[in-house]
Design an enzyme around this catalytic site. Structure first.
Site, PDB file in Angstrom:
ATOM      1  N   HIS A 158       0.535  10.680   5.052  1.00  0.00           N
ATOM      2  CA  HIS A 158      -0.270  11.370   6.065  1.00  0.00           C
ATOM      3  C   HIS A 158      -0.347  12.860   5.755  1.00  0.00           C
ATOM      4  O   HIS A 158      -1.373  13.495   5.977  1.00  0.00           O
ATOM      5  CB  HIS A 158       0.321  11.165   7.467  1.00  0.00           C
ATOM      6  CG  HIS A 158       0.291   9.735   7.929  1.00  0.00           C
ATOM      7  ND1 HIS A 158       1.385   9.091   8.452  1.00  0.00           N
ATOM      8  CD2 HIS A 158      -0.710   8.819   7.908  1.00  0.00           C
ATOM      9  CE1 HIS A 158       1.054   7.854   8.748  1.00  0.00           C
ATOM     10  NE2 HIS A 158      -0.206   7.658   8.427  1.00  0.00           N
ATOM     11  N   HIS A 173       4.423  10.223   7.871  1.00  0.00           N
ATOM     12  CA  HIS A 173       5.054  10.182   6.545  1.00  0.00           C
ATOM     13  C   HIS A 173       4.278  11.009   5.516  1.00  0.00           C
ATOM     14  O   HIS A 173       3.245  11.614   5.808  1.00  0.00           O
ATOM     15  CB  HIS A 173       5.253   8.735   6.079  1.00  0.00           C
ATOM     16  CG  HIS A 173       3.986   7.948   5.958  1.00  0.00           C
ATOM     17  ND1 HIS A 173       3.032   8.223   5.008  1.00  0.00           N
ATOM     18  CD2 HIS A 173       3.522   6.890   6.669  1.00  0.00           C
ATOM     19  CE1 HIS A 173       2.039   7.363   5.118  1.00  0.00           C
ATOM     20  NE2 HIS A 173       2.295   6.550   6.123  1.00  0.00           N
ATOM     21  N   LYS A 183       4.952   6.408  15.385  1.00  0.00           N
ATOM     22  CA  LYS A 183       5.581   6.119  14.091  1.00  0.00           C
ATOM     23  C   LYS A 183       5.697   7.416  13.300  1.00  0.00           C
ATOM     24  O   LYS A 183       4.980   8.380  13.573  1.00  0.00           O
ATOM     25  CB  LYS A 183       4.761   5.080  13.317  1.00  0.00           C
ATOM     26  CG  LYS A 183       4.847   3.683  13.924  1.00  0.00           C
ATOM     27  CD  LYS A 183       4.206   2.668  13.000  1.00  0.00           C
ATOM     28  CE  LYS A 183       4.287   1.272  13.588  1.00  0.00           C
ATOM     29  NZ  LYS A 183       3.642   0.282  12.716  1.00  0.00           N
TER      30      LYS A 183
END
Length: 665
Positions: free
Chosen positions: A183, A180, A177
């Site tokens: 993070h 983003h 994933k």
């Protein structure tokens, strides 16, 4: 030499050296106080001395005065300030007592007579002793200036008792994933906190708790069979797995829409059938056919395939686990390369997959045994409002189908980590969107009868990044962010061709400056505040930015290069020659650094360090025209270069603490 690079007995020898220096200044003895460390912190010399003098005037114990002496936000308010009400003297008005102390403060070797402003006293340090104490401290322990490693000892009077251990859990992306903005913030803040505790002597375990388990890995495995390429996986595992995940989710979404349409059609036919008195066998057959089609779609669909695949993983199927492990290992390998660019590494790549079922089952038994959990519609919940935490509501710990949740795994993880690491403190660096989740987690652990364990855990939260995108669209991965800012920084550097030509490796320097720009913008402002991702502003060499800090460091390196003096030649620099106001302001700023580090341990805020570094570099910038090094008489040249060498070292220490790579050109 011990493992941490310090020589046993160094503190004792440093104390002897400090005592000798103070004797030369006319200070015969220095009282000792809890938490005082004059060897590492020059300002503690002044605190101890002032506390002793004020105590004798006010008639209070020095131990009351010492902790009340505070550092100031700006140096125009003094080097230290004393709020007189903190002396806790009854029957005396604070304003009058402040004036009494100021009027009766004797002529002193280290400090000027204090200024009284209402109930506050402002203390200004005399320049010459300060020059000697501060600059000598930096010269003797350059790389460790500001960092008191004794703070990490379990017992400050017995080094053999060992060091305190802290786990910092940060970054924690989900495999396949996007990495983003949340993070990114967790990575930067967590890296900083790990550095901070390590520099003050704690044993730090850097942990990355990956999102690496769950039915989505079944979806990913199904997608990989259809869209995957081993060659692409080896080349760019994170990017390729993400692309596969996107493609298979498109098909999954289309499949779900098809199922919904067929379900709606079946319902419609069933309603018509129930409203029609005469049964039409052909229509009845149509309904049965559609129902069979639906069942076949569900059985052969991506969702069911994914569920079955994940079940195989849970059951330990060799092939399924092997594929999952390959995805995980290759992703970690790529993450390590990217983290290295941010000067970040991990001791433990943990994850949801690593939590043992036995730990979660043990937690469930304790919760049930303590009558903390209860059944609700087949699921297991903890109603925290019944346990003195109304705001935390109800927490779901097991679904009605018996499967565990993220919260259940987190409870198991805390218990496993305590068993494995026996930590003294654990920090979770997680976005403030998860405030409720983390608060519920800590409360549940406490209710399990593990109050001590819960008390050793801390949530360091942060706000969101707004408007984060690159030239090529919305950010997907950390590499995208760093590449794009590096490219932008390279363009900014090209605007000054004269300086650009002097840089040995422009692309590498642009990359370092770009990373500094991203990290400093993230740390500018309190953690909990949201901030806007502004490429143009963050890459500017003007204002309080990462590139500005790098420029300040490079300029100090340039002064050293041009002066052409060795460290041996600087060893006998005469600090009494630093008489100018600008030299005094730089030394006063340098003196504050150990207090800044100490304060940051209380705030867990990178901005505490960053604000200091900008103030210090502003003082430096204002001094250059007044403190010429090259062309000055030799003794003055030595003294000024020694001052700038100490300033460069302090700036380097601060930048490295933040996780930055200081550039020299």
């Amino acid at each position: 030499m011990s493992q941490n690079g310090t020589v046993p007995g160094t503190s004792n020898r440093s104390m002897a050296s400090l005592t000798a220096s103070l004797h030369q200044l006319g200070i015969k003895s220095l009282p000792s106080f809890a938490n005082a460390c004059p060897v590492h912190n020059p300002v503690d010399v002044y605190r101890a001395h002032i506390a002793s003098v004020v105590a004798s005037i006010a008639g209070v114990k020095p131990e009351i005065v010492y902790p009340a002496l505070q550092w100031t936000s700006t140096l125009d308010k003094g080097d230290l300030t004393l709020p007189v009400p903190a002396l806790r003297l009854k029957g005396q008005k604070p304003d009058e007592l402040a004036r009494t102390i100021a009027n009766n403060f004797p002529e002193d070797i280290l400090v000027e007579k204090p200024d009284s402003h209402g109930p506050h006293l402002a203390f200004f340090f005399k320049p010459q002793p300060l020059n000697e104490i501060v600059l000598s401290t930096i010269v003797k322990s350059p790389a460790s200036y500001g960092f008191n490693r004794d703070l990490g000892l379990k017992n400050s009077s017995d080094e053999s008792a060992g060091r305190k251990r802290i786990i910092v859990e940060f970054s924690s992306p989900n495999i396949a994933k996007p990495f983003h903005a949340g993070h990114l913030r967790s990575t930067i803040i967590g890296g900083f906190l790990a550095n901070l505790y390590e520099r003050v002597g704690w044993d730090v375990v850097r942990m990355n708790y990956l999102g690496d388990w769950g039915k989505q890995y079944g979806v990913l495995a199904v997608g990989y069979k259809k869209f995957g390429s081993d060659a692409e996986l080896d080349k760019n595992p994170i990017g390729h797995l993400y692309d596969v995940y996107v493609e298979i989710n498109k098909e999954l979404k289309a499949e779900e829409e098809q199922l919904q349409q067929k379900e709606a059609h079946v319902k419609e036919l069933q309603v018509r059938k129930s409203n029609t008195k005469k049964i039409d066998s052909t229509k009845n057959e149509n309904v049965l056919e559609l129902e069979q089609e639906l069942e076949t779609l569900r059985k052969n669909g991506i969702d069911e395939q994914a569920r079955q695949y994940f079940k195989r993983m849970v059951d330990g199927d060799e092939e399924a686990v092997k594929t999952w492990r390959k995805f995980r290992d290759l992703s970690i390998k790529k993450y390590k390369e990217t983290y290295a660019r941010l000067n970040i590494y991990y001791d433990d790549y943990s994850g949801e997959s690593q939590i043992q079922d036995a730990s979660m089952e043990k937690a469930a038994r304790i919760l049930e045994g303590q009558k903390v959990s209860e059944e609700s519609k087949g699921a297991v919940i903890v109603d925290l409002s019944r346990h003195g935490a109304k705001k935390l509501g109800k927490a779901l710990v097991k679904k009605s189908d018996g499967t565990s949740l993220y919260l259940t795994r987190d409870i198991g993880a805390i218990m496993e980590r305590d068993e494995k690491y026996h930590f003294d403190k654990m920090i979770y660096v997680i976005a403030n969107q998860q405030d409720m989740h983390v608060a519920q987690l800590f409360k549940i652990v406490e209710l399990m009868g593990l109050k001590d364990l819960a008390s050793r855990c801390e949530h360091v939260n942060f706000g969101m990044v707004l408007g984060m995108s690159t030239r090529k669209g919305t950010v997907k991965f950390l590499d995208d962010i760093l590449r794009d800012v590096g490219d932008y920084m390279h363009d900014v550097m090209r605007n000054n061709q004269d300086k650009y030509q002097q840089v040995e490796d422009p692309a590498k320097t642009a990359d370092t400056l770009g990373i500094s720009a991203v990290m400093v913008q993230d740390m500018t402002g309190k953690r909990v505040n949201n901030y806007k991702f502004e490429m143009e502003r963050m890459t500017s060499f003007e204002g309080d930015t990462g590139p500005y800090l790098q420029y300040a460091h490079a300029r100090l390196c340039s002064i050293t290069r041009k002066a052409q003096m060795s460290s041996e030649e600087l060893a006998d620099a005469d600090f009494t020659l630093l008489t100018e106001k600008h030299a005094r302001e730089v030394v006063r700023a340098l003196a504050q650094w150990p207090d800044v580090v100490q304060n940051t341990l209380k705030t867990n805020e990178p901005i505490t360090v960053l604000t200091y570094l900008f103030k210090m570099t502003h003082a430096l910038s204002a001094s250059y025209d007044h403190l010429q090094v090259v062309g000055s008489e030799l003794a003055i040249k030595k003294a000024r270069l020694a001052l700038y060498t100490c300033a460069r070292q302090t700036l380097w220490n601060g930048m490295r603490l933040l996780g930055l790579d200081p550039v020299e050109r």
